[in-house]
Each structure stands twice: as structure tokens, then as C-alpha cells.
Design a protein around this motif. Structure first.
Motif, PDB file in Angstrom:
ATOM      1  N   GLN A 134       0.834  -1.203   0.000  1.00  0.00           N
ATOM      2  CA  GLN A 134       0.000   0.000   0.000  1.00  0.00           C
ATOM      3  C   GLN A 134       0.870   1.255   0.000  1.00  0.00           C
ATOM      4  N   SER A 137       2.537   1.989  -3.374  1.00  0.00           N
ATOM      5  CA  SER A 137       1.640   2.557  -4.385  1.00  0.00           C
ATOM      6  C   SER A 137       1.499   4.064  -4.248  1.00  0.00           C
ATOM      7  N   GLN A 138       2.091   4.643  -3.202  1.00  0.00           N
ATOM      8  CA  GLN A 138       2.078   6.077  -2.915  1.00  0.00           C
ATOM      9  C   GLN A 138       0.675   6.599  -2.635  1.00  0.00           C
ATOM     10  N   GLU A 139      -0.197   5.731  -2.179  1.00  0.00           N
ATOM     11  CA  GLU A 139      -1.547   6.126  -1.792  1.00  0.00           C
ATOM     12  C   GLU A 139      -1.660   6.034  -0.265  1.00  0.00           C
ATOM     13  N   GLY A 140      -1.624   7.177   0.394  1.00  0.00           N
ATOM     14  CA  GLY A 140      -1.796   7.203   1.838  1.00  0.00           C
ATOM     15  C   GLY A 140      -0.598   6.748   2.627  1.00  0.00           C
ATOM     16  N   TRP A 141       0.596   6.696   2.008  1.00  0.00           N
ATOM     17  CA  TRP A 141       1.759   6.204   2.735  1.00  0.00           C
ATOM     18  C   TRP A 141       2.203   7.179   3.824  1.00  0.00           C
ATOM     19  N   TYR A 143       0.335   8.774   5.892  1.00  0.00           N
ATOM     20  CA  TYR A 143      -0.421   8.543   7.120  1.00  0.00           C
ATOM     21  C   TYR A 143       0.154   7.370   7.907  1.00  0.00           C
TER      22      TYR A 143
END
Length: 205
Positions: A134, A137-141, A143
Motif C-alpha cells: 500500500q 503505491s504512494q496512496e496514503g503512505w 499517514y
């Protein structure tokens, strides 16, 4: 009629298609390169999954109200707004990790359901690998990095996530794209050479 013109173009393209032996040679070489890049990616994926388990472990400590006794009693209304992760410090003088504000205390909610606390974390290898995927994928990393920073030493999370983004999200992805681009460029060059030879033969005739 236009349909017949399209049929003629399709027949012409099929007639001047690249020989299968040459295509097989190109795809065999490119598939080997893709296989090597995939192994490279899986290696770093598993490596950062293991490092996440060693560095962080469970990241399920939340700031809850002081009157809450057990994790089973925690409701949404007992959490801070926004929900804040904290550090279960053995030493109160430890400067690292987030300390809950007044009227709140830090409580580990790891025994709650996954549907309540989420599926990301570094508690075990499988969960850690999913979290690494996850984050890569550089989506929400960011957080996930903030959660680790609030729970543990900031230098660990900064080093871990910045290096992971560099290797998994940038370097491996760009190498994979380069292999695909090189394959299509090679096919395009082969087609250009074939069309040039056929035009030369046709013009000479």
C-alpha cells in the motif's frame, strides 16, 4: 465502400507482419528482463516487510479518555478528534513518540477486530507485506509514516519510508517501465526495417 477499404488495410498489415521467429526472440529477451525486474521488486518488498516487523511491530496504540478501563470498552466517542496514535512509553522521560494530551491516556487496541482498527500495520509478516504494498503505491503512505512517527522513534519511520519510496515506488517502477519501452521500441525498429526492405524491393521492381 469504407468497410472494404478497412478490410484491405487489415489484409495488407497481416501480409507484411513480422516473422514469428523474430517476434519470439524479442519477447523472450524482454520476458527475461521483466522476470529479473520482478524478482528485484519482490526482494525489496519482502525485505521491507521484514524490516517493518523488526522496526515497528504493532501500531495500534490510540489516545483514549482516562475513564476507559479496557480496550473492549472503547467507542468512537472515546477517541481523540482526529484519531491520534501514541507511544506506550516504558520511560516517561523518553522524548520519542507522541504523548496524549490532558484527560487522555495511551491504550493498545490490538485485540480489537481488524474491521475496527484497520488491516495496515507491522504486527506480522503478512500484514507488513500488505502495508508495504500500500505504501509503495504512494496512496496514503504518509499517514502510515505519521502513525509510526507518533508511536516510535521518528528517525526509524523517516529512514524506513523514505528509502522504501525510493526503491519500490521510484527505482523499480522506472526500471520496469524502461524494459517495456525498450521492447516496444525494438519492435518498432524491426517493423521499420522490414517496411524499408519491402519498399526498396517494390521500388526496384
Amino acid at each position: 465502400p469504407r468497410p472494404f477499404i478497412m478490410i484491405r488495410y487489415i489484409r495488407a498489415s497481416l501480409r507484411f507482419s513480422m516473422p514469428k521467429a523474430r517476434l519470439n526472440q524479442i519477447f523472450k529477451r524482454s520476458s527475461q528482463q521483466i522476470y529479473n525486474v520482478t524478482l528485484f521488486f519482490v526482494f525489496f518488498w519482502a525485505l521491507y516487510g521484514l524490516l517493518g516487523v523488526q522496526f515497528f511491530g504493532e501500531l495500534h496504540s490510540h489516545c483514549v479518555r482516562n475513564y476507559v478501563k479496557t480496550p473492549e470498552e472503547v467507542t468512537v466517542n472515546d477517541l481523540t478528534i482526529p484519531d491520534t496514535y501514541c507511544s506506550m512509553k516504558a520511560d516517561p522521560d523518553d522524548p520519542y513518540g507522541l504523548t496524549c494530551r490532558k484527560d487522555f491516556k495511551c491504550m493498545n487496541l490490538a485485540n480489537r477486530s481488524r474491521f475496527e482498527i484497520g488491516f495496515t500495520g507491522f504486527g506480522e509478516f503478512a500484514t507488513s507485506v500488505f502495508t508495504v504494498y500500500q505504501a509503495a503505491s504512494q496512496e496514503g503512505w504518509v499517514y502510515i509514516m505519521y502513525r509510526a512517527t507518533d508511536s516510535l522513534d521518528p528517525w526509524k519511520s523517516s529512514f524506513y519510508f523514505c528509502s522504501m519510496i525510493f526503491f519500490l515506488a521510484w527505482m523499480v517502477k522506472n526500471v520496469f517501465i524502461a524494459v517495456i519501452t525498450e521492447t516496444f521500441n525494438e519492435i518498432r525498429v524491426q517493423f521499420q526495417q522490414m517496411w524499408g526492405e519491402r519498399e526498396h524491393i517494390g521500388g526496384g521492381g
